[in-house]
Design an enzyme around this catalytic site. Structure first.
Site, mmCIF file in Angstrom:
data_model
loop_
_atom_site.group_PDB
_atom_site.id
_atom_site.type_symbol
_atom_site.label_atom_id
_atom_site.label_comp_id
_atom_site.label_asym_id
_atom_site.label_seq_id
_atom_site.Cartn_x
_atom_site.Cartn_y
_atom_site.Cartn_z
ATOM 1 N N HIS A 104 14.072 15.743 -12.693
ATOM 2 C CA HIS A 104 13.441 16.087 -11.312
ATOM 3 C C HIS A 104 12.704 17.300 -11.033
ATOM 4 C CE1 HIS A 104 17.086 18.346 -11.407
ATOM 5 N NE2 HIS A 104 16.667 18.856 -10.190
ATOM 6 N N ASP A 105 12.720 18.227 -12.145
ATOM 7 C CA ASP A 105 12.042 19.218 -11.922
ATOM 8 C C ASP A 105 10.859 19.620 -12.606
ATOM 9 O OD1 ASP A 105 13.970 20.790 -10.505
ATOM 10 O OD2 ASP A 105 15.160 21.095 -12.009
ATOM 11 N N GLU A 165 22.979 23.072 -17.257
ATOM 12 C CA GLU A 165 21.646 23.464 -17.458
ATOM 13 C C GLU A 165 21.383 25.151 -17.664
ATOM 14 O OE1 GLU A 165 17.585 23.281 -14.187
ATOM 15 O OE2 GLU A 165 19.719 23.759 -13.535
ATOM 16 N N ASP A 179 26.364 16.138 -9.676
ATOM 17 C CA ASP A 179 25.445 17.373 -9.985
ATOM 18 C C ASP A 179 26.372 18.516 -9.100
ATOM 19 O OD1 ASP A 179 23.146 19.006 -10.334
ATOM 20 O OD2 ASP A 179 21.907 17.364 -9.981
ATOM 21 N N ASP A 238 24.365 22.690 -12.652
ATOM 22 C CA ASP A 238 23.025 23.288 -12.159
ATOM 23 C C ASP A 238 22.801 24.812 -12.582
ATOM 24 O OD1 ASP A 238 20.788 22.762 -10.257
ATOM 25 O OD2 ASP A 238 21.551 24.350 -9.237
HETATM 26 C C1 GLC Z 1 17.894 23.514 -10.755
HETATM 27 C C2 GLC Z 1 17.934 22.192 -10.096
HETATM 28 C C3 GLC Z 1 16.576 22.413 -9.375
HETATM 29 C C4 GLC Z 1 16.864 23.179 -7.891
HETATM 30 C C5 GLC Z 1 17.475 24.610 -8.709
HETATM 31 C C6 GLC Z 1 18.165 25.358 -7.863
HETATM 32 O O1 GLC Z 1 17.172 24.107 -11.645
HETATM 33 O O2 GLC Z 1 17.492 21.573 -11.181
HETATM 34 O O3 GLC Z 1 16.294 21.260 -8.810
HETATM 35 O O4 GLC Z 1 15.823 23.708 -7.375
HETATM 36 O O5 GLC Z 1 18.544 24.533 -9.752
HETATM 37 O O6 GLC Z 1 19.444 24.558 -7.290
#
Ligand code: GLC
Length: 536
Positions: free
Chosen positions: A313-314, A238, A100, A196
Site C-alpha cells: 500500500h506504500d 517492516e 497490522d 509497522d
Molecule cells: C509504514 C506503513 C505506512 C505508514 C507508516 C507510518 O511504513 O506501511 O503506510 O504511513 O508506516 O505508520
C-alpha cells in the site's frame, strides 16, 4: 541439522487495504463486511493468510496507521462484531488473519497521548518522547519530526505525521501495554502480526538514531516471550534498513524474535542511492539481479527467513514502474509473478496485483488523498518546484497509486461501491477487473493461482537452494536445487526479444506465461516470456 518446518514458510499472504477493497454500505469506503463478502474469491485464488492493513479506531490522518484505540474498530470499517465474523469466516475457509501492528506511534487522539499532553507531571507523559528543544530529525512525511505542544511547553517526537506521536519504548509500561494489547488480539484468534516500521522502536533521538537502535532486538525478544512466542503465529517486521545480517537478527529461530522480515533493498533501486524516492531512475537490471539473488543466497534456510513482494500500500504498482502496462501488461505481470514466486521466501500479493492493476494517472493534487504526497506537494511548492514537476513524482511513485479501489467488475465504480469512492477508480477498470480475469483461463489471475498451488505442493520451491545463472542483461535466470533435483526459471525481463542458451535438458514443465521451449539449448524468448521447468 534438521530444521523445523513452519506453516508460514509455505504460505502465500494476500494484503488487503480495507479502505480500498470492498465497500458494503455505499459510503464509498471499503469495510470489514466487504472483505468478508470476498473471502470466496480469495479462497479461489488459494492464499493462506490475509495481512489486513489497520482497521482499528483512528482519526484516519494516515488511513488508519494512526490508531486511537487498539481494541476497537474504526466505525467506517464496521464493528468488533464484524471483525469477529471476519475471523470466524476466514477460519472456516482455512485463511488466517494477520493484523497490522502499529506500535512505533499512536494517534495524537489516543487516550495515552490525550493524557500525556495534559502536563509534564501526567503519569502518561513518559509514554511519548518530549524534549525542551527540537533537533534536526525530520519526519518521513516532510518537515521537522518535532512538534511544539503549546499548553505543556515541550516538543514531542513524530517520525511520521504530527498526528502520529512516537511511543517511548524505553518505558517498560509502554511495552507492557503493547504486549497486553497483542494478547487481546491473539486471544481473538488472529494468525499473526505485520509490524509497522518496527525497526524504529529502538530509536535514540538525541543521538539521531532512528532505525536499528541498540535495544531494538531486546525489545523484540521480550515481545516474543510476552506474547506470541509459544503460539504458532506468523510475524513479519517492516524493516527498511535491513541487510541479510540484520535480517538474521530478526528472524533466526533461536533468537526468538520474528518469523521473517520485509526488506526493501530491491525497492530502493527505483531511485538513486542517496536521492529521495520521488526521483525515479531507470532500473539497472544487473543490480536488480544482484540484489534479489543476494537475499536468496545470504539468508540460508535455518539462518532466517525473508518475504517476497513487489507491491504494497506504500509503493507504486511494480508493473507500472518496471514492467510494461501497454501491449505487454499481461505478459509482464505474469513474468513478475513467476520470477518472484519461484524464489525462496514467503510471497505477499497486494490486492489487485493478481489482476494486473496499474498506477493511476494523477494530474492534479486535488485527486490525491495521501498525507505523504500532500505534505510533499506543499513542501516542494514552498521550495519553488513547479506544480507539474511535483505531480510527475506523485504520479510515478505516490502511495495513492496502490490505493485506488479494487476493480471487481465492469459495473459503475468497478463494483467497489454503490456510492462515491473516497479515491477515484482507475479508468482502465473496464478491461482490468476480477470478473474479466476469472472468465479468462489465460488471465494473470490463473498464473497466480497456479503459482500458489505449486508452492503448496513442492518443497523444492519452499526450501531449495538458489543459484543465479550468467545470462545476457535482460534475462533473469536461476536454478533451484533440492534433494538432487534441479529446477530452471527463465524470465525475459524486457520489451525486446532475447535468446537464452544452455545445456540443460527439460524434464518436466512447471509453469509458463506463453509456451514451453522445445529445446533448452537455444530458446527464442518473446518480450516478457517466462517459464520454469525441472531439468536434468
Ligand atoms: C509504514 C506503513 C505506512 C505508514 C507508516 C507510518 O511504513 O506501511 O503506510 O504511513 O508506516 O505508520
Amino acid at each position: 541439522m534438521t530444521i523445523e518446518r513452519k506453516w508460514w514458510q509455505s504460505a502465500v499472504v494476500y494484503q488487503v487495504y480495507p479502505r480500498s477493497f470492498q465497500d458494503s454500505d455505499g459510503d464509498g469506503i471499503g469495510d470489514i463486511k466487504g472483505i468478508t463478502s470476498r473471502l470466496g474469491y480469495l479462497k479461489t485464488l488459494g492464499i493462506t493468510a490475509i495481512w489486513l492493513s489497520p482497521v482499528y479506531a483512528s482519526p484516519m490522518d494516515d488511513n488508519g496507521y494512526d490508531i486511537s484505540d487498539y481494541e476497537n474498530i474504526a466505525a467506517v470499517f464496521g464493528s468488533m462484531a464484524d471483525m469477529e465474523e471476519l475471523l470466524a469466516q476466514a477460519k472456516a475457509q482455512g485463511i488466517r488473519i494477520i493484523m497490522d501492528l502499529v506500535v512505533n506511534h499512536t494517534s495524537d487522539e489516543h487516550a495515552w497521548f490525550v493524557e500525556a499532553r495534559q502536563s509534564k507531571a501526567n503519569p502518561f507523559r513518559d509514554y511519548y518522547i518530549w524534549r525542551d528543544q527540537p533537533n534536526d530529525l525530520t519526519s518521513a512525511f516532510s518537515g521537522s519530526a518535532w512538534e511544539f505542544d503549546e499548553p505543556s511547553g515541550q516538543y514531542y517526537l513524530h517520525l511520521f505525521s504530527k498526528k502520529q506521536p512516537d511511543l517511548n519504548w524505553e518505558n517498560a509500561q509502554v511495552r507492557q501495554a503493547v504486549y497486553d494489547m497483542m494478547n487481546f488480539w491473539i486471544d481473538k484468534g488472529v494468525g499473526g502480526f505485520r509490524m509497522d516500521v518496527i525497526d524504529l522502536i529502538g530509536k535514540v533521538p538525541d543521538a539521531r538514531i532512528t532505525g536499528n537502535g541498540p535495544k531494538l532486538h531486546d525489545y523484540l525478544h521480550e515481545m516474543n516471550q510476552a506474547t506470541f512466542g509459544e503460539r504458532d503465529l506468523l510475524t513479519v517486521g517492516e524493516t527498511w534498513g535491513a541487510t541479510p545480517e540484520i535480517a538474521k537478527q530478526y528472524s533466526a529461530p533461536e533468537r526468538q524474535e520474528l518469523s521473517m522480515v520485509f526488506q526493501f533493498e530491491h525497492v530502493g533501486l527505483s531511485h538513486a542511492p542517496d536521492a529521495p524516492k520521488w526521483d525515479l531512475i531507470a532500473l539497472d537490471k544487473g543490480k536488480f539481479k544482484t540484489v534479489l539473488s543476494k537475499w536468496q543466497t545470504e539468508l540460508p534456510v535455518g539462518a532466517g527467513w525473508n518475504s517476497l513482494f513487489w507491491n504494497n500500500h506504500d509503493l507504486p504498482r511494480a508493473i507500472s514502474i518496471w514492467g510494461n502496462t501497454g501491449s505487454y501488461r499481461v505478459q509482464s505481470a505474469k513474468a513478475f509473478a513467476i520470477l518472484l514466486h519461484l524464489m525462496r521466501g514467503t510471497p505477499f500479493i497486494y490486492q489487485g496485483e493478481e489482476i494486473g492493476m496499474t498506477n493511476y494517472d494523477f494530474e492534479d493534487i486535488s485527486q490525491v488523498a495521501d498525507i505523504e504526497s500532500l505534505n510533499l506537494y506543499a513542501e516542494r511548492l514552498a521550495q519553488g518546484y513547479q506544480p507539474e514537476a511535483i505531480m510527475a513524482s506523485i504520479r510515478a511513485v505516490g502511495r495513492d497509486n496502490a490505493r485506488t479501489p479494487m476493480q471487481w467488475d465492469m459495473t459503475e465504480q468497478a463494483g467497489f461501491t454503490t456510492g462515491q469512492p473516497w479515491l477515484a477508480v482507475n479508468e482502465n477498470y473496464q478491461t482490468i477487473n476480477v470478473a474479466a480475469a476469472l472468465a479468462d483461463k489465460t488471465s494473470i489471475f490463473y498464473t497466480y493461482q497456479r503459482l500458489i498451488a505449486l508452492r503448496k505442493q513442492n518443497d523444492w520451491l519452499v526450501y531449495g537452494d538458489y543459484q543465479l545463472l550468467e545470462t545476457s542483461e535482460s534475462i533473469f535466470a536461476y536454478l533451484r536445487h533440492f534433494e538432487g533435483q534441479r529446477y530452471l526459471v527463465v524470465v525475459n525481463f524486457s520489451d525486446d526479444p532475447a535468446i537464452f542458451k544452455s545445456d540443460f535438458v527439460a524434464e518436466k514443465e512447471m509453469i509458463a506465461n506463453r509456451s514451453f521451449p522445445d529445446d533448452l539449448s537455444q530458446v527464442d524468448l518473446a518480450p516478457w516470456d517466462a517459464f520454469a521447468v525441472a531439468v536434468k
